[in-house]
Design a protein around this motif. Structure first.
Motif, PDB file in Angstrom:
ATOM      1  N   VAL A 173       0.856  -1.190   0.000  1.00 16.40           N
ATOM      2  CA  VAL A 173       0.000   0.000   0.000  1.00 16.40           C
ATOM      3  C   VAL A 173       0.888   1.235   0.000  1.00 16.40           C
ATOM      4  O   VAL A 173       1.730   1.396   0.885  1.00 16.40           O
ATOM      5  CB  VAL A 173      -0.931   0.002   1.234  1.00 16.40           C
ATOM      6  N   THR A 174       0.697   2.106  -0.985  1.00 14.46           N
ATOM      7  CA  THR A 174       1.522   3.318  -1.095  1.00 14.46           C
ATOM      8  C   THR A 174       0.653   4.573  -1.244  1.00 14.46           C
ATOM      9  O   THR A 174       1.169   5.623  -1.626  1.00 14.46           O
ATOM     10  CB  THR A 174       2.477   3.212  -2.300  1.00 14.46           C
ATOM     11  N   SER A 175      -0.622   4.473  -0.951  1.00 13.15           N
ATOM     12  CA  SER A 175      -1.520   5.620  -1.091  1.00 13.15           C
ATOM     13  C   SER A 175      -1.761   6.278   0.266  1.00 13.15           C
ATOM     14  O   SER A 175      -1.473   5.701   1.315  1.00 13.15           O
ATOM     15  CB  SER A 175      -2.851   5.170  -1.689  1.00 13.15           C
ATOM     16  N   GLY A 176      -2.323   7.499   0.219  1.00 12.31           N
ATOM     17  CA  GLY A 176      -2.640   8.201   1.457  1.00 12.31           C
ATOM     18  C   GLY A 176      -1.400   8.456   2.308  1.00 12.31           C
ATOM     19  O   GLY A 176      -0.345   8.847   1.799  1.00 12.31           O
ATOM     20  N   MET A 177      -1.513   8.226   3.615  1.00  6.97           N
ATOM     21  CA  MET A 177      -0.390   8.443   4.517  1.00  6.97           C
ATOM     22  C   MET A 177       0.771   7.503   4.214  1.00  6.97           C
ATOM     23  O   MET A 177       1.926   7.800   4.539  1.00  6.97           O
ATOM     24  CB  MET A 177      -0.858   8.258   5.969  1.00  6.97           C
ATOM     25  N   TYR A 178       0.470   6.373   3.589  1.00  7.32           N
ATOM     26  CA  TYR A 178       1.517   5.401   3.268  1.00  7.32           C
ATOM     27  C   TYR A 178       2.436   5.876   2.140  1.00  7.32           C
ATOM     28  O   TYR A 178       3.460   5.253   1.885  1.00  7.32           O
ATOM     29  CB  TYR A 178       0.896   4.052   2.894  1.00  7.32           C
ATOM     30  N   HIS A 183       4.723   3.174   8.282  1.00  7.70           N
ATOM     31  CA  HIS A 183       3.876   2.642   9.357  1.00  7.70           C
ATOM     32  C   HIS A 183       3.042   3.759   9.994  1.00  7.70           C
ATOM     33  O   HIS A 183       3.144   4.009  11.202  1.00  7.70           O
ATOM     34  CB  HIS A 183       4.745   1.948  10.412  1.00  7.70           C
ATOM     35  N   PRO A 184       2.186   4.422   9.209  1.00  2.19           N
ATOM     36  CA  PRO A 184       1.381   5.514   9.780  1.00  2.19           C
ATOM     37  C   PRO A 184       0.367   5.050  10.816  1.00  2.19           C
ATOM     38  O   PRO A 184       0.016   5.805  11.719  1.00  2.19           O
ATOM     39  CB  PRO A 184       0.679   6.107   8.547  1.00  2.19           C
ATOM     40  N   LEU A 185      -0.092   3.801  10.701  1.00  2.00           N
ATOM     41  CA  LEU A 185      -1.052   3.295  11.680  1.00  2.00           C
ATOM     42  C   LEU A 185      -0.406   3.171  13.050  1.00  2.00           C
ATOM     43  O   LEU A 185      -1.005   3.534  14.076  1.00  2.00           O
ATOM     44  CB  LEU A 185      -1.611   1.945  11.233  1.00  2.00           C
ATOM     45  N   TYR A 186       0.835   2.694  13.094  1.00  3.04           N
ATOM     46  CA  TYR A 186       1.543   2.588  14.375  1.00  3.04           C
ATOM     47  C   TYR A 186       1.876   3.967  14.919  1.00  3.04           C
ATOM     48  O   TYR A 186       1.808   4.201  16.130  1.00  3.04           O
ATOM     49  CB  TYR A 186       2.811   1.754  14.210  1.00  3.04           C
ATOM     50  N   MET A 187       2.253   4.885  14.036  1.00  2.38           N
ATOM     51  CA  MET A 187       2.518   6.257  14.474  1.00  2.38           C
ATOM     52  C   MET A 187       1.263   6.849  15.120  1.00  2.38           C
ATOM     53  O   MET A 187       1.327   7.467  16.191  1.00  2.38           O
ATOM     54  CB  MET A 187       2.927   7.116  13.277  1.00  2.38           C
ATOM     55  N   SER A 188       0.110   6.636  14.480  1.00  7.63           N
ATOM     56  CA  SER A 188      -1.152   7.166  15.008  1.00  7.63           C
ATOM     57  C   SER A 188      -1.496   6.531  16.347  1.00  7.63           C
ATOM     58  O   SER A 188      -1.957   7.216  17.274  1.00  7.63           O
ATOM     59  CB  SER A 188      -2.277   6.902  14.003  1.00  7.63           C
ATOM     60  N   GLU A 189      -1.251   5.226  16.471  1.00  5.84           N
ATOM     61  CA  GLU A 189      -1.537   4.530  17.722  1.00  5.84           C
ATOM     62  C   GLU A 189      -0.648   5.047  18.855  1.00  5.84           C
ATOM     63  O   GLU A 189      -1.087   5.148  20.004  1.00  5.84           O
ATOM     64  CB  GLU A 189      -1.346   3.029  17.538  1.00  5.84           C
ATOM     65  N   ARG A 239      13.244   3.183   0.725  1.00  5.95           N
ATOM     66  CA  ARG A 239      14.190   4.285   0.564  1.00  5.95           C
ATOM     67  C   ARG A 239      13.486   5.635   0.440  1.00  5.95           C
ATOM     68  O   ARG A 239      14.035   6.668   0.814  1.00  5.95           O
ATOM     69  CB  ARG A 239      15.069   4.053  -0.673  1.00  5.95           C
ATOM     70  N   GLN A 240      12.257   5.620  -0.056  1.00  4.93           N
ATOM     71  CA  GLN A 240      11.546   6.860  -0.345  1.00  4.93           C
ATOM     72  C   GLN A 240      10.679   7.354   0.807  1.00  4.93           C
ATOM     73  O   GLN A 240      10.183   8.482   0.767  1.00  4.93           O
ATOM     74  CB  GLN A 240      10.657   6.663  -1.582  1.00  4.93           C
ATOM     75  N   THR A 241      10.484   6.536   1.818  1.00  8.93           N
ATOM     76  CA  THR A 241       9.550   6.880   2.895  1.00  8.93           C
ATOM     77  C   THR A 241      10.211   6.844   4.262  1.00  8.93           C
ATOM     78  O   THR A 241      11.271   6.224   4.447  1.00  8.93           O
ATOM     79  CB  THR A 241       8.353   5.906   2.896  1.00  8.93           C
ATOM     80  N   GLY A 242       9.567   7.480   5.231  1.00  4.16           N
ATOM     81  CA  GLY A 242      10.051   7.448   6.601  1.00  4.16           C
ATOM     82  C   GLY A 242       9.472   6.273   7.359  1.00  4.16           C
ATOM     83  O   GLY A 242       8.489   5.669   6.933  1.00  4.16           O
ATOM     84  N   PHE A 243      10.071   5.942   8.487  1.00  2.00           N
ATOM     85  CA  PHE A 243       9.651   4.779   9.278  1.00  2.00           C
ATOM     86  C   PHE A 243       8.349   5.062  10.028  1.00  2.00           C
ATOM     87  O   PHE A 243       7.304   4.477   9.744  1.00  2.00           O
ATOM     88  CB  PHE A 243      10.775   4.402  10.245  1.00  2.00           C
ATOM     89  N   LEU A 244       8.386   5.995  10.971  1.00  2.00           N
ATOM     90  CA  LEU A 244       7.179   6.390  11.717  1.00  2.00           C
ATOM     91  C   LEU A 244       6.794   7.840  11.476  1.00  2.00           C
ATOM     92  O   LEU A 244       5.786   8.303  12.009  1.00  2.00           O
ATOM     93  CB  LEU A 244       7.382   6.154  13.210  1.00  2.00           C
ATOM     94  N   TRP A 245       7.597   8.563  10.714  1.00  2.00           N
ATOM     95  CA  TRP A 245       7.263   9.946  10.374  1.00  2.00           C
ATOM     96  C   TRP A 245       7.873  10.242   9.002  1.00  2.00           C
ATOM     97  O   TRP A 245       8.809   9.564   8.566  1.00  2.00           O
ATOM     98  CB  TRP A 245       7.803  10.925  11.428  1.00  2.00           C
ATOM     99  N   PRO A 246       7.361  11.239   8.279  1.00  2.00           N
ATOM    100  CA  PRO A 246       7.852  11.504   6.919  1.00  2.00           C
ATOM    101  C   PRO A 246       9.314  11.913   6.906  1.00  2.00           C
ATOM    102  O   PRO A 246       9.815  12.522   7.858  1.00  2.00           O
ATOM    103  CB  PRO A 246       6.950  12.659   6.435  1.00  2.00           C
ATOM    104  N   LYS A 247       9.989  11.577   5.816  1.00  2.00           N
ATOM    105  CA  LYS A 247      11.365  12.023   5.641  1.00  2.00           C
ATOM    106  C   LYS A 247      11.359  13.531   5.366  1.00  2.00           C
ATOM    107  O   LYS A 247      10.568  14.021   4.572  1.00  2.00           O
ATOM    108  CB  LYS A 247      12.012  11.283   4.477  1.00  2.00           C
ATOM    109  N   ILE A 248      12.256  14.239   6.022  1.00  4.40           N
ATOM    110  CA  ILE A 248      12.333  15.685   5.829  1.00  4.40           C
ATOM    111  C   ILE A 248      13.022  15.990   4.499  1.00  4.40           C
ATOM    112  O   ILE A 248      12.633  16.878   3.751  1.00  4.40           O
ATOM    113  CB  ILE A 248      13.093  16.352   6.986  1.00  4.40           C
ATOM    114  N   LEU A 249      14.076  15.251   4.201  1.00  2.56           N
ATOM    115  CA  LEU A 249      14.843  15.449   2.970  1.00  2.56           C
ATOM    116  C   LEU A 249      14.677  14.227   2.090  1.00  2.56           C
ATOM    117  O   LEU A 249      14.806  13.111   2.568  1.00  2.56           O
ATOM    118  CB  LEU A 249      16.310  15.713   3.279  1.00  2.56           C
TER     119      LEU A 249
END
Length: 249
Positions: A173-178, A183-189, A239-249
């Motif tokens: 899944v790469t849509s929305g927060m993904y 792992h946006p669901l874990y971040m939200s939890e 490589r393109q995404t952050g683990f629990l929060w978005p990549k700044i750069l």
């Protein structure tokens, strides 16, 4: 797959989450209508329109926060229920302790903690924060709890066809927060858990929240190993995404 076949295949989680939703709806209806709190809410709003009563304002804030929070929680559980009705079959099923039992234990951990906290003797025995900070802790806890619960719904909506409690592979899944976070669901939890810890008003809850953070990070790492082994495209996505929060750069 036909709906009746999907229900038969997912009967255990459907029964579990169906029961959870029913219980939450019962207590919400009980609080609002059987205890006639909706009348008290209307009276409190009427009083505040005429007078600036701090005690009434505080009560109204608490009861409305409780109501909104429970509605959001019911919506999340309903979305989980729906996900089990529409999710696709797993390409790679969970195997072994770390992919089956451990993820389920991470679900039971907050359930057990919240259940223990509901026991008055346990609640009264825990050390409390300074009462002077009670209002700040309440406002912060409610705010973070609602933000976390709302973001959980947003994340789960994108994940709904691939949702699983155990470490299973369906599709990437790469849509929305993904699109920004793996792992946006874990971040939200975790945001949600922080809010609950502040509402509890005890340092013990914050330590338990940190323990929950460690458990969720471990669970996410297990899932990443599973996905990377089954989906060749996962390496580029990672490589393109952050683990629990978005990549700044």
């Amino acid at each position: 797959m036909h709906l009746h076949e999907q229900i038969r295949r997912e009967i255990v989680p459907l029964l579990f989450f169906g029961t959870v939703i029913s219980i939450k709806i019962y207590f919400l209806v009980d609080a609002l209508f059987i205890e006639a709190n909706y009348r008290k809410i209307l009276q409190a709003i009427h009083i505040l329109n005429q007078y600036s009563d701090e005690e009434v304002r505080h009560w109204l804030t608490k009861i409305l926060s409780y109501t909104v929070y429970n509605i959001v929680a019911i919506l999340f559980d309903a979305l989980v229920f729906m996900s089990y009705l529409i999710r696709k079959q797993a390409r790679e099923k969970a195997k072994g302790f770390w992919e089956t039992a451990f993820p389920l234990a991470t679900i039971l951990f907050p359930v057990v903690m919240f259940t223990l906290w509901s026991i008055p003797s346990v609640r009264e025995s825990a050390p409390r924060f300074d009462p002077a900070y009670a209002e700040t802790l309440f406002i912060s806890g409610v705010t973070l709890g609602l933000i976390g619960a709302t973001l959980s719904i947003v994340a789960l909506w994108s994940l709904r066809h691939s949702f699983s409690l155990m470490a299973e592979v369906r599709e990437l899944v790469t849509s929305g927060m993904y699109s920004r976070i793996r792992h946006p669901l874990y971040m939200s939890e975790l945001i949600h858990m922080t809010g609950i810890a502040l509402l509890a008003g005890t340092p013990v809850a914050l330590w338990l929240m940190l323990l929950g953070l460690g458990i969720q990070v471990t669970r996410a790492k297990i899932e990443e190993g599973k996905l990377q082994g089954a989906l060749p495209e996962y390496a580029a996505y990672k490589r393109q995404t952050g683990f629990l929060w978005p990549k700044i750069l």
